[in-house]
Design a protein around this motif. Structure first.
Motif: not given
Length: 260
Positions: A171, A201, A203, A256-260
């Motif tokens: 991050d 970003e 991830s 990539l991590l999805e935004e909450d």
């Protein structure tokens, strides 16, 4: 036709013990061990990692394949604790006539070389490794050191969690190393606030746990390199077992991590 050759070497108690420790590290993840010129460089059974053990300090220019290493390990361990263990290696053009012999002041045991076409974990040259893994120092994503305390915790927690991977969460300019149970009812953080050289970003990267479960004596230097063109990392762990240098390589995807 190649002339028959014979090699004789003697290992002291510590040297032979470190050889056994290396083989013990591989017994659950490699069916066979292919030592070439004092080096082990081969894939794990599941092909998730490449291991390199530089044993030239004790097995200089020695080549000897060991098939079914898990089964043979107890036989090899029977010679531990002796002041001197002798290793005699006989090679010739006829593969079926090649063997190595272990002995001490009391006993000896002889192992015929396996047929090389049936070796599951064959030796890899440096060129073969570089064709699979590309490391560019300009793309060093992060580097940190892990003391034995941390690698012990990774082993204990992941075995308890029944987890086959740990996660590196990236991050911005920092990273954290964590794991969790499949049911997501237990979480563990091993290290956090690790500085990164490349800002990303939010991830995550999965790392197979077998890389961190090996017995070792010195801190583990852990490095991750980012592929310049693809969302992929090449991961490298480096440590020592006595005078034996150990390197472990793997490759992972950056997700990539999805935004909450």
């Amino acid at each position: 036709m190649a002339e028959p050759t014979d090699r004789h070497l003697e290992l002291n108690q510590e040297e032979y013990g470190n050889l056994i420790r290396c083989l013990n590290n591989l017994k659950e993840i490699c069916n066979d061990v292919d030592i070439r010129e004092g080096l082990i460089r081969q894939r794990s059974n599941d092909r998730s990692c490449i291991f390199e053990f530089d044993m030239q300090s004790i097995l200089e220019n020695v080549s000897m394949p060991i098939s079914d290493v898990k089964k043979k390990l107890d036989l090899l361990k029977a010679f531990m604790g002796q002041d001197t263990v002798k290793i005699d290696i006989h090679t010739e053009a006829q593969e079926s006539e090649c063997y190595f012999n272990l002995s001490d002041d009391y006993s000896s045991i002889k192992f015929m070389f396996p047929a090389m076409q049936f070796i599951d974990n064959s030796f890899m040259t440096e060129e073969e490794v570089s064709n699979v893994l590309t490391i560019d120092e300009n793309n060093l994503l992060l580097q940190t050191e892990m003391p034995t305390l941390i690698t012990d915790r990774i082993r204990i927690f992941t075995e308890n969690f029944n987890a086959n991977a740990i996660q590196v969460f990236l991050d911005g300019d920092t990273a954290a190393i964590k794991t969790q149970t499949q049911s997501k009812d237990q979480y563990a953080t091993f290290m956090e606030n690790i500085p990164t050289n490349i800002s990303l970003e939010p991830s995550s990267v999965n790392l197979v746990t077998i890389s961190f479960k090996m017995e070792h004596d010195t801190n583990v230097v852990f490095q991750m390199y980012k592929d310049a063109d693809r969302p992929i990392t090449v991961n490298k762990l480096e440590t020592d077992i006595g005078d034996i240098g150990v390197k472990i390589f793997s490759r992972s995807s950056i997700v990539l991590l999805e935004e909450d």
